[in-house]
Design a protein around this motif. Structure first.
Motif, PDB file in Angstrom:
ATOM      1  N   LEU A 121      41.760 -36.384  51.084  1.00 39.15           N
ATOM      2  CA  LEU A 121      40.991 -35.227  51.539  1.00 39.15           C
ATOM      3  C   LEU A 121      41.710 -33.920  51.232  1.00 39.15           C
ATOM      4  O   LEU A 121      41.077 -32.919  50.878  1.00 39.15           O
ATOM      5  N   GLU A 122      43.035 -33.933  51.365  1.00 42.33           N
ATOM      6  CA  GLU A 122      43.788 -32.717  51.061  1.00 42.33           C
ATOM      7  C   GLU A 122      43.727 -32.402  49.577  1.00 42.33           C
ATOM      8  O   GLU A 122      43.585 -31.225  49.184  1.00 42.33           O
ATOM      9  N   ARG A 123      43.808 -33.432  48.746  1.00 42.42           N
ATOM     10  CA  ARG A 123      43.680 -33.182  47.306  1.00 42.42           C
ATOM     11  C   ARG A 123      42.292 -32.645  46.964  1.00 42.42           C
ATOM     12  O   ARG A 123      42.150 -31.744  46.129  1.00 42.42           O
ATOM     13  N   GLU A 124      41.270 -33.206  47.623  1.00 39.04           N
ATOM     14  CA  GLU A 124      39.913 -32.709  47.390  1.00 39.04           C
ATOM     15  C   GLU A 124      39.782 -31.254  47.832  1.00 39.04           C
ATOM     16  O   GLU A 124      39.147 -30.434  47.149  1.00 39.04           O
ATOM     17  N   ARG A 125      40.376 -30.934  48.977  1.00 34.88           N
ATOM     18  CA  ARG A 125      40.298 -29.557  49.460  1.00 34.88           C
ATOM     19  C   ARG A 125      40.994 -28.595  48.514  1.00 34.88           C
ATOM     20  O   ARG A 125      40.453 -27.525  48.170  1.00 34.88           O
ATOM     21  N   ILE A 126      42.171 -28.975  48.048  1.00 36.71           N
ATOM     22  CA  ILE A 126      42.915 -28.100  47.137  1.00 36.71           C
ATOM     23  C   ILE A 126      42.172 -27.958  45.815  1.00 36.71           C
ATOM     24  O   ILE A 126      42.092 -26.859  45.239  1.00 36.71           O
ATOM     25  N   GLU A 132      39.321 -25.582  46.385  1.00 36.65           N
ATOM     26  CA  GLU A 132      39.793 -24.208  46.492  1.00 36.65           C
ATOM     27  C   GLU A 132      40.249 -23.677  45.129  1.00 36.65           C
ATOM     28  O   GLU A 132      39.951 -22.524  44.766  1.00 36.65           O
ATOM     29  N   MET A 133      40.959 -24.501  44.391  1.00 31.49           N
ATOM     30  CA  MET A 133      41.432 -24.079  43.072  1.00 31.49           C
ATOM     31  C   MET A 133      40.255 -23.773  42.154  1.00 31.49           C
ATOM     32  O   MET A 133      40.283 -22.799  41.386  1.00 31.49           O
ATOM     33  N   HIS A 134      39.225 -24.611  42.218  1.00 36.43           N
ATOM     34  CA  HIS A 134      38.049 -24.358  41.384  1.00 36.43           C
ATOM     35  C   HIS A 134      37.408 -23.036  41.747  1.00 36.43           C
ATOM     36  O   HIS A 134      37.078 -22.222  40.873  1.00 36.43           O
ATOM     37  N   LEU A 160      46.702 -15.056  41.061  1.00 34.34           N
ATOM     38  CA  LEU A 160      48.009 -15.717  41.047  1.00 34.34           C
ATOM     39  C   LEU A 160      48.550 -15.886  42.459  1.00 34.34           C
ATOM     40  O   LEU A 160      49.117 -16.933  42.800  1.00 34.34           O
ATOM     41  N   GLY A 161      48.328 -14.884  43.307  1.00 32.45           N
ATOM     42  CA  GLY A 161      48.770 -15.007  44.698  1.00 32.45           C
ATOM     43  C   GLY A 161      48.046 -16.116  45.436  1.00 32.45           C
ATOM     44  O   GLY A 161      48.661 -16.874  46.198  1.00 32.45           O
ATOM     45  N   GLU A 162      46.730 -16.226  45.220  1.00 31.61           N
ATOM     46  CA  GLU A 162      45.979 -17.296  45.885  1.00 31.61           C
ATOM     47  C   GLU A 162      46.381 -18.665  45.384  1.00 31.61           C
ATOM     48  O   GLU A 162      46.466 -19.626  46.156  1.00 31.61           O
ATOM     49  N   VAL A 163      46.631 -18.774  44.077  1.00 24.74           N
ATOM     50  CA  VAL A 163      47.072 -20.060  43.535  1.00 24.74           C
ATOM     51  C   VAL A 163      48.431 -20.451  44.118  1.00 24.74           C
ATOM     52  O   VAL A 163      48.681 -21.604  44.460  1.00 24.74           O
ATOM     53  N   ARG A 164      49.336 -19.469  44.219  1.00 20.94           N
ATOM     54  CA  ARG A 164      50.641 -19.760  44.826  1.00 20.94           C
ATOM     55  C   ARG A 164      50.495 -20.195  46.277  1.00 20.94           C
ATOM     56  O   ARG A 164      51.209 -21.085  46.747  1.00 20.94           O
ATOM     57  N   ARG A 165      49.562 -19.570  47.001  1.00 16.55           N
ATOM     58  CA  ARG A 165      49.342 -19.967  48.382  1.00 16.55           C
ATOM     59  C   ARG A 165      48.830 -21.401  48.469  1.00 16.55           C
ATOM     60  O   ARG A 165      49.289 -22.183  49.304  1.00 16.55           O
TER      61      ARG A 165
END
Length: 384
Positions: free
Chosen positions: A183-188, A191-193, A236-241
């Protein structure tokens, strides 16, 4: 096995001491049968139990009585291996066979062996008191063996149950951990998409505008390039987060919090800067639930990104967010003359459906009857 063989040999030898009336061949046959019963009690428990009930009676009738140990072993083993009901049923059967054996032993006239140095004496026929005394001893020994067996069996079953429960809990814990990781991988991934697809779409649109205005309006082109850089830094900031949330070796991340519904105005302004005029209408009191606010923000973001990416000849887009007491509705519609969605829309629509499903909501996405593309979503809220 060793104890029984030793006892059978000793009792047989004492029974053969003169004067004797017990033949040798019955004791040998009973001894062989006793060894077979003990050897097969694990593989053939029912047959072995039957033999352990019959052989002691025959031994008390015409043997050395050493086979009485088989009945003790049988009731003890039944208490260890079986449940309490079966164990006490075995005890009842053994008591019945013991009564028959004690009656046969007291009825026959036999020479008692000189055990422990006692002089042999004749028992001519026996009396009822002799039967009661002998049967009392048999009953006491069988009762003690049954109690010991059931106690040990209960303890072993309890330990096995605890071990099975611990293993089951360990498996469930591992399954829950694996489910949480999935589920965490799906969430990430979701979000990344949303972050990368939105930002790249905006950056591409602004870059195209800057390239077109570079010769005739260089000042506007420079401002557009600056907006591209600003969008890239924010992305880039959101991806780092997002990546920092799964890094457990560098402490808690210190980046900006995730967006929510209060930042829809900034989102609309960003799309307007990318060349997509958007009209935002928000009514009602927004939810204080940050997760619900993030879901609303991502649905609007993904819908406008799809408009900017796929729609052709877009004149404007409208975003209407209505906060009700028990739900929130989202309507995103563009006024393009035609819409050409790719046959493979990636994770965008799927991601929105997954987000809406978390709030028992519904979502509809498709061409509008008056032209353009329309996305409608309704999510339940619990803080209203």
């Amino acid at each position: 096995m060793v104890v029984y063989v030793t006892l059978a040999v000793l009792m047989g030898w004492l029974s053969l001491e003169p004067p004797h009336v017990t033949p040798l061949w019955p004791m040998v046959a009973l001894g062989v049968g006793g060894i077979a019963v003990l050897a097969g009690r694990h593989r053939y428990p029912r047959i072995a139990f039957a033999g352990a009930m019959v052989l002691p009676v025959l031994s008390l009738v015409g043997g050395s009585s050493a086979e009485s140990l088989l009945a003790v072993v049988a009731v003890y083993s039944a208490g260890v291996r079986c449940n309490a009901r079966t164990a006490w049923l075995s005890f009842t059967i053994a008591m019945a066979c013991g009564a028959i054996g004690a009656l046969a032993f007291t009825a026959r006239g036999s020479l008692l062996p000189p055990i422990l140095g006692l002089a042999p004496r004749m028992v001519p026929g026996g009396t009822s008191l002799d039967w009661v005394n002998l049967y009392s001893v048999i009953a006491m020994v069988l009762l003690i063996a049954t109690l010991l067996g059931t106690n040990r069996g209960h303890r072993q079953r309890h330990i096995r149950e605890l071990v099975d429960r611990a293993e089951r809990l360990a498996r469930e814990r591992d399954q829950q951990a694996e489910t949480a990781r999935i589920l965490e991988r799906e969430r990430i991934a979701r979000e990344m998409h949303d972050v990368i697809a939105h930002s790249l779409t905006v950056m591409i649109a602004i870059s195209d505008g800057a390239h077109a205005a570079a010769d005739e309006r260089p000042d506007e082109a420079k401002k557009a390039i600056a907006r591209v850089a600003e969008t890239g830094r924010r992305t880039l900031g959101e991806v780092r987060r997002l990546l920092g949330s799964v890094r457990v070796d560098q402490g808690a991340p210190t980046h900006a919090p995730q967006p929510d519904a209060s930042q829809l105005t900034s989102l609309v302004t960003e799309f307007a800067a990318a060349g997509l005029p958007v009209r935002l209408v928000v009514t009602g009191a927004p939810s204080v639930d940050p997760a619900l606010g993030l879901t609303v923000y991502r649905i609007v973001q993904e819908s406008l990104t799809n408009v900017l990416r796929h729609a052709r000849r877009v004149t404007s887009a409208t975003v209407i967010v209505t906060w009700l007491t028990d739900a929130v509705t989202i309507v995103v519609r563009d006024l393009s003359s035609s819409v050409a969605l790719s046959s493979n829309t990636g994770r965008g629509i799927l991601g929105m459906r997954e987000r809406v499903a978390l709030y028992d909501g519904v979502i509809e996405a498709g061409p509008h009857e008056d032209g353009g593309w329309r996305v409608f979503a309704r999510l339940q809220r619990e803080d209203g």
